[in-house]
Design an enzyme around this catalytic site. Structure first.
Site, PDB file in Angstrom:
ATOM      1  N   ASP A  33      -5.860   8.879  10.118  1.00 45.83           N
ATOM      2  CA  ASP A  33      -4.528   8.383  10.468  1.00 45.83           C
ATOM      3  C   ASP A  33      -4.021   8.999  11.764  1.00 45.83           C
ATOM      4  O   ASP A  33      -4.313  10.150  12.091  1.00 45.83           O
ATOM      5  CB  ASP A  33      -3.545   8.685   9.331  1.00 45.83           C
ATOM      6  CG  ASP A  33      -3.865   7.875   8.091  1.00 45.83           C
ATOM      7  OD1 ASP A  33      -3.883   6.639   8.210  1.00 45.83           O
ATOM      8  OD2 ASP A  33      -4.110   8.466   7.026  1.00 45.83           O
TER       9      ASP A  33
ATOM     10  N   TYR B 229     -10.606  -4.816   3.583  1.00 46.41           N
ATOM     11  CA  TYR B 229      -9.664  -4.364   4.602  1.00 46.41           C
ATOM     12  C   TYR B 229     -10.452  -4.176   5.897  1.00 46.41           C
ATOM     13  O   TYR B 229     -11.266  -3.262   6.008  1.00 46.41           O
ATOM     14  CB  TYR B 229      -9.036  -3.043   4.143  1.00 46.41           C
ATOM     15  CG  TYR B 229      -7.916  -2.488   4.998  1.00 46.41           C
ATOM     16  CD1 TYR B 229      -7.860  -2.685   6.375  1.00 46.41           C
ATOM     17  CD2 TYR B 229      -6.895  -1.740   4.428  1.00 46.41           C
ATOM     18  CE1 TYR B 229      -6.840  -2.169   7.146  1.00 46.41           C
ATOM     19  CE2 TYR B 229      -5.863  -1.201   5.188  1.00 46.41           C
ATOM     20  CZ  TYR B 229      -5.850  -1.419   6.548  1.00 46.41           C
ATOM     21  OH  TYR B 229      -4.837  -0.893   7.308  1.00 46.41           O
TER      22      TYR B 229
ATOM     23  N   GLU C 287       0.864  -1.176   0.000  1.00 42.39           N
ATOM     24  CA  GLU C 287       0.000   0.000   0.000  1.00 42.39           C
ATOM     25  C   GLU C 287       0.901   1.227   0.000  1.00 42.39           C
ATOM     26  O   GLU C 287       1.782   1.354   0.859  1.00 42.39           O
ATOM     27  CB  GLU C 287      -0.904   0.025   1.235  1.00 42.39           C
ATOM     28  CG  GLU C 287      -1.961  -1.050   1.252  1.00 42.39           C
ATOM     29  CD  GLU C 287      -2.799  -1.017   2.520  1.00 42.39           C
ATOM     30  OE1 GLU C 287      -2.566  -0.135   3.376  1.00 42.39           O
ATOM     31  OE2 GLU C 287      -3.666  -1.890   2.683  1.00 42.39           O
TER      32      GLU C 287
END
Length: 276
Positions: free
Chosen positions: A62, A177, A51
């Site tokens: 994040d 994911y 990724e």
């Protein structure tokens, strides 16, 4: 759509009866040259899928480590066009390892969706993870990406219930994911029993492989994930290794690459022993 590198890689992992290692690094971190060196060497160190983060000024999903990596890259002049250039350079020596661009929609929107998809496909990108586009906006990017031959990987979380899950999975391809914690990247880890139950639930809804990420930092943690999922995803731990070799002036040491690759080798060894 023809079979993609991502689909072929997960089929090969299944055939080998082992879980995979998905590694995340930010494009251009700590600078273009070292980022390219690291990218090129990740497969040999044991990365099955890569990724590549698209640097962005406001990566709201994040944690501090990946936020810092984006800022380092942007300060060194990294752009989405240069991110695609990185992939082009990587493909000169590796035509098999899948590369997924991961990030946020704003840079893609600014680039222009048709131009981005054309250039990404030409560069050798295999899939996209765009964390701030919900399924209700699939016509914006997901459907055009699928038509262009790119996998569109969707995130499922602990709060994605059985009513919502079919919507999330509707146009997902390549793999799912699973975000194992509620919150931002790199802050804490989920209990193995919780991950196992979540993967089992996802498997009841889809035949796609399931990769699990958020909070995986060690070989033992990666091994535990690989026992129950199709792959373990590691990002914050890797970009933290890179960041540890950048001084206060933003100057990066070449040791950043070697140290990060050493961690990848440890994680890969953990994943490979998981089902022995």
């Amino acid at each position: 759509m023809t079979t993609t590198r991502i689909e072929r890689r997960f089929a090969a992992l299944k055939s080998a009866s082992r879980g995979g290692l998905v590694t995340f690094i930010t494009a251009g971190d700590p600078n273009y040259e070292l980022s390219l060196d690291l990218l090129r060497r990740l497969p040999e160190a044991g990365a099955d899928v890569i990724e590549l983060g698209m640097p962005f000024t406001d990566p709201m999903a994040d944690g501090p480590a990946i936020q810092a990596s984006s800022l380092r890259a942007l300060r060194n002049g990294m752009t989405l066009k240069k991110t695609l250039q990185l992939v082009t350079e990587f493909r000169k020596g590796d035509t098999e390892t899948p590369i997924i661009l991961m990030g946020y929609y704003n840079p893609i929107y600014s680039y222009g969706v048709p131009a981005f998809l054309k250039d990404a496909k030409a560069a050798g990108v295999d899939g996209l993870i765009v964390v701030d586009l919900p399924p209700e906006e699939d016509e914006e990017l997901c459907i055009p990406a699928l038509r262009a031959g790119l996998n569109f990987i969707r995130l499922a979380t602990p709060t994605t219930d059985d009513k919502r899950l079919p919507t999330v999975l509707r146009n997902t391809s390549g793999f799912v994911y699973y975000v194992s914690i509620a919150g931002i990247t790199g802050t804490r880890s989920a209990a193995n029993a919780d991950v196992s139950a979540a993967v089992g639930r996802l498997k009841r809804h889809t035949d796609l492989p399931v990769a699990v990420g958020f909070g995986i930092k060690t070989a033992d943690q990666a091994a535990a994930i690989a026992k129950v999922a199709d792959a373990a995803v590691v990002g914050s731990a890797l970009v933290s290794r890179i960041g540890a070799h950048v001084d206060e002036r933003g100057t990066a040491s070449p040791k950043a690459v070697e140290d990060t690759l050493a961690l990848v080798r440890e994680l890969a060894a953990g994943v490979r022993r998981a089902r022995q």
